[in-house]
Design a protein around this motif. Sequence first.
Motif, PDB file in Angstrom:
ATOM      1  N   UNK A   1       0.816  -1.211   0.000  1.00  0.00           N
ATOM      2  CA  UNK A   1       0.000   0.000   0.000  1.00  0.00           C
ATOM      3  C   UNK A   1       0.855   1.269   0.000  1.00  0.00           C
ATOM      4  N   UNK A   2       2.019   1.228   0.609  1.00  0.00           N
ATOM      5  CA  UNK A   2       2.930   2.378   0.559  1.00  0.00           C
ATOM      6  C   UNK A   2       3.400   2.607  -0.880  1.00  0.00           C
ATOM      7  N   UNK A   3       3.807   1.537  -1.549  1.00  0.00           N
ATOM      8  CA  UNK A   3       4.280   1.665  -2.933  1.00  0.00           C
ATOM      9  C   UNK A   3       3.152   2.038  -3.882  1.00  0.00           C
ATOM     10  N   UNK A   4       1.936   1.657  -3.569  1.00  0.00           N
ATOM     11  CA  UNK A   4       0.785   1.962  -4.428  1.00  0.00           C
ATOM     12  C   UNK A   4       0.238   3.362  -4.164  1.00  0.00           C
ATOM     13  N   UNK A   5       0.695   4.002  -3.114  1.00  0.00           N
ATOM     14  CA  UNK A   5       0.198   5.330  -2.791  1.00  0.00           C
ATOM     15  C   UNK A   5      -1.136   5.325  -2.075  1.00  0.00           C
ATOM     16  N   UNK A   6      -1.534   4.163  -1.564  1.00  0.00           N
ATOM     17  CA  UNK A   6      -2.797   4.040  -0.836  1.00  0.00           C
ATOM     18  C   UNK A   6      -2.641   4.520   0.601  1.00  0.00           C
ATOM     19  N   UNK A   7      -1.464   4.288   1.165  1.00  0.00           N
ATOM     20  CA  UNK A   7      -1.171   4.687   2.549  1.00  0.00           C
ATOM     21  C   UNK A   7       0.213   5.316   2.590  1.00  0.00           C
ATOM     22  N   UNK A   8       0.469   6.083   3.650  1.00  0.00           N
ATOM     23  CA  UNK A   8       1.800   6.636   3.897  1.00  0.00           C
ATOM     24  C   UNK A   8       2.262   6.173   5.265  1.00  0.00           C
ATOM     25  N   UNK A   9       3.562   5.912   5.403  1.00  0.00           N
ATOM     26  CA  UNK A   9       4.070   5.492   6.708  1.00  0.00           C
ATOM     27  C   UNK A   9       4.126   6.662   7.683  1.00  0.00           C
ATOM     28  N   UNK A  10       4.074   6.347   8.970  1.00  0.00           N
ATOM     29  CA  UNK A  10       4.282   7.353  10.002  1.00  0.00           C
ATOM     30  C   UNK A  10       5.741   7.789   9.954  1.00  0.00           C
ATOM     31  N   UNK A  11       6.043   8.917  10.576  1.00  0.00           N
ATOM     32  CA  UNK A  11       7.394   9.468  10.530  1.00  0.00           C
ATOM     33  C   UNK A  11       8.456   8.474  10.987  1.00  0.00           C
ATOM     34  N   UNK A  12       8.205   7.772  12.087  1.00  0.00           N
ATOM     35  CA  UNK A  12       9.227   6.855  12.588  1.00  0.00           C
ATOM     36  C   UNK A  12       9.496   5.727  11.605  1.00  0.00           C
TER      37      UNK A  12
END
Length: 96
Positions: free
Chosen positions: A38-49
């Motif tokens: 999902x990060x690579x697909x742009x569906x979600x973004x990781x938290x800062x840490x």
Amino acid sequence: MEVKFMFCDRLRATRISKGLTLQKTADALDIPLRTYQNYEAGVREPHFDLLITIADYFDVPTDFLLGRDNFLNSLGVSVDVSLECPPRRPKPQKNH
């Protein structure tokens, strides 16, 4: 280009340039495969840490992943990651 999509494209390009699979990357980050996808697909973004952990794992600055090239260039920082990568596979269409 919107930062969100630049991030997912750079994340994917960095993983591919390092010769890593989705599964190996997810395992190394101790997150579920689907979350990383999902990060690579742009569906979600990781938290800062986790963003910092990802950058450390790939050995790239967070600014590179976020597309802050002008800032990095102003500091004389270059990142050795090819942004060329194979096209994404289209999602299979459902036949009705």
